[in-house]
Design an enzyme around this catalytic site. Structure first.
Site, PDB file in Angstrom:
ATOM      1  N   ARG A 225      83.431 133.145  79.984  1.00  0.00           N
ATOM      2  CA  ARG A 225      82.865 131.901  79.471  1.00  0.00           C
ATOM      3  C   ARG A 225      81.427 132.112  78.996  1.00  0.00           C
ATOM      4  O   ARG A 225      80.748 133.044  79.419  1.00  0.00           O
ATOM      5  CB  ARG A 225      82.896 130.816  80.544  1.00  0.00           C
ATOM      6  CG  ARG A 225      84.306 130.442  80.997  1.00  0.00           C
ATOM      7  CD  ARG A 225      84.256 129.381  82.095  1.00  0.00           C
ATOM      8  NE  ARG A 225      85.594 129.032  82.574  1.00  0.00           N
ATOM      9  CZ  ARG A 225      86.238 129.684  83.530  1.00  0.00           C
ATOM     10  NH1 ARG A 225      85.659 130.726  84.133  1.00  0.00           N
ATOM     11  NH2 ARG A 225      87.451 129.323  83.902  1.00  0.00           N
ATOM     12  N   ARG A 332      87.259 132.999  73.641  1.00  0.00           N
ATOM     13  CA  ARG A 332      87.965 133.244  74.901  1.00  0.00           C
ATOM     14  C   ARG A 332      89.475 133.202  74.678  1.00  0.00           C
ATOM     15  O   ARG A 332      90.217 134.009  75.241  1.00  0.00           O
ATOM     16  CB  ARG A 332      87.527 132.187  75.930  1.00  0.00           C
ATOM     17  CG  ARG A 332      88.061 132.373  77.345  1.00  0.00           C
ATOM     18  CD  ARG A 332      87.237 131.518  78.291  1.00  0.00           C
ATOM     19  NE  ARG A 332      87.904 131.153  79.521  1.00  0.00           N
ATOM     20  CZ  ARG A 332      87.928 131.894  80.623  1.00  0.00           C
ATOM     21  NH1 ARG A 332      87.335 133.079  80.622  1.00  0.00           N
ATOM     22  NH2 ARG A 332      88.545 131.467  81.713  1.00  0.00           N
ATOM     23  N   TYR A 361      95.437 129.053  76.746  1.00  0.00           N
ATOM     24  CA  TYR A 361      94.583 129.847  75.864  1.00  0.00           C
ATOM     25  C   TYR A 361      95.415 130.676  74.891  1.00  0.00           C
ATOM     26  O   TYR A 361      94.936 131.071  73.825  1.00  0.00           O
ATOM     27  CB  TYR A 361      93.680 130.765  76.698  1.00  0.00           C
ATOM     28  CG  TYR A 361      92.495 130.044  77.298  1.00  0.00           C
ATOM     29  CD1 TYR A 361      91.256 130.038  76.653  1.00  0.00           C
ATOM     30  CD2 TYR A 361      92.607 129.335  78.484  1.00  0.00           C
ATOM     31  CE1 TYR A 361      90.177 129.367  77.182  1.00  0.00           C
ATOM     32  CE2 TYR A 361      91.529 128.656  79.028  1.00  0.00           C
ATOM     33  CZ  TYR A 361      90.315 128.671  78.374  1.00  0.00           C
ATOM     34  OH  TYR A 361      89.247 127.996  78.904  1.00  0.00           O
TER      35      TYR A 361
END
Length: 374
Positions: A225, A332, A361
């Site tokens: 992050r 990410r 994700y």
């Protein structure tokens, strides 16, 4: 010691008298609770200011005592504490939890705005009398402004406010009007990156400070992050691993420097070596040119990283027509998709507790075509 006739004193507790020996006028203040006089000297303006301040403080003290008595009475006869009084206690509980490391600082900060909104809208109401309709009205304010994510946060925080109230016995067991409201839906409109778009932006970052490209490489190579990338130090590297303690989850990761992103044809070790330059700094990402608010070698804040990235992205020439442009955080997702294709355990890399979160994700939000195998 009669009061001089020319003085018309209308401040409670304040009076003056003439000293028979010196013929000077002196001021004094009579404490309304004890009845004792307190000398204030011969300066009229100063004496008035002191008396006004004293009355203000005594009135405030009396109000607090009245509220305390009211709460005790309410408790004894079964009445609910007010929303404002409970929110004050709730914040104290959260500060204790923060101190005990039960919650993170960002979690604590996230509660501030919803709590103040609840205080403003329902502060004078009894905690037990607030209904789902009252909570729903607060949530709708944010939805009407298009702030659906904030609407989700408000509901989540108010659910916790009432859970804590149940634990403290301030409301009936199971009483949680926030829980009864509908969960706001927040469909993410932000687009994902694909590798080609990332490479175009990376190329455009050549004219920016060196940390911009370095931050992009670290984001994809480590999958971490923004805040964790900003805090990375050279001292976090030992035993041939980069050690990251995730700020959001507390997860402790040791990422091998030998980890290689095949799509970028670069290893984490190569990126770390790239970040080692002639500038003395404890931070892997550091300022290269001194500005008014940042010193050479200093830490690059998360805000600076995301702001610089956005500027580079906007001048890259790329356009996104289906949704809002991807932010720094979208790297990410790109990292997860690239590494999953390599067979890397992306759940461990991203620091997720369950595979379901990692799979979010992996969703490219319709970016690529689904190829039918025959």
């Amino acid at each position: 010691m009669a009061r001089p006739r020319k003085y018309n004193v209308n401040i409670p507790g304040l009076s003056c008298y003439t000293d028979a020996r010196t013929k000077k006028v002196y001021w004094r203040y009579k404490h309304p609770f004890t009845g004792k006089f307190h000398g204030l000297g011969d300066n009229e303006e100063e004496a008035k200011a002191i008396a006004i301040e004293a009355n203000s403080r005594l009135a405030e003290q009396k109000m607090k005592q009245m509220f305390t008595i009211k709460e005790r009475i309410s408790t004894k006869i079964g009445m609910s504490i007010t929303v404002t009084s409970w929110l004050d206690k709730y914040l104290m509980i959260q500060k204790e939890r923060l101190k005990a490391a039960e919650i993170k600082l960002n979690t604590f900060k996230q509660k501030t705005a919803p709590i103040e909104t609840f205080r403003r809208e329902c502060g004078s109401m009894e905690l037990q009398s607030v209904g789902a309709k009252d909570i729903a009205a607060i949530i709708e304010q944010y939805k009407d402004k298009g702030q659906r994510r904030m609407a989700q946060v408000v509901r989540m925080v108010l659910v916790d406010v009432y859970k804590e109230a149940q634990h403290a016995g301030e409301v009936s067991p199971g009483y949680n009007p926030a829980m009864a409201t509908r969960k706001p839906v927040n469909k993410v409109q932000r687009e994902r990156f694909d590798l080609e778009e990332w490479q175009v932006i990376f190329k455009a970052a050549e004219s920016a400070q060196k940390y911009v490209q370095n931050s992009m490489l670290l984001a994809v190579a480590t999958g971490q992050r923004l805040g964790d990338i900003s805090r990375m130090k050279f001292s976090d590297i030992w035993d041939d691993h980069l050690h990251v303690e995730q700020e959001k989850t507390g997860m402790k990761l040791a990422i091998p420097l030998s980890l290689r992103c095949d799509a970028l044809d670069i290893s984490l070790r190569d990126i770390i070596n790239r970040c080692r330059d002639m500038i003395v700094s404890p931070y892997i990402l550091h300022i290269h040119h001194t500005t008014g608010i940042a010193k050479r070698g200093g830490k690059v804040s998360a805000a600076s990283i995301t702001s610089s990235f956005s500027q580079v992205r906007d001048r890259s020439g790329l356009k996104w027509t289906e949704g809002t442009p991807p932010t720094f955080h979208e790297q990410r997702s790109l990292s997860e998709r690239l590494y999953r294709a390599q067979g890397i355990d992306t759940q461990k890399l991203l620091g997720h507790k369950n595979q379901q979160m990692t799979d979010r994700y992996n969703d490219d939000r319709g970016k690529d075509w689904v190829v039918l195998a025959i």
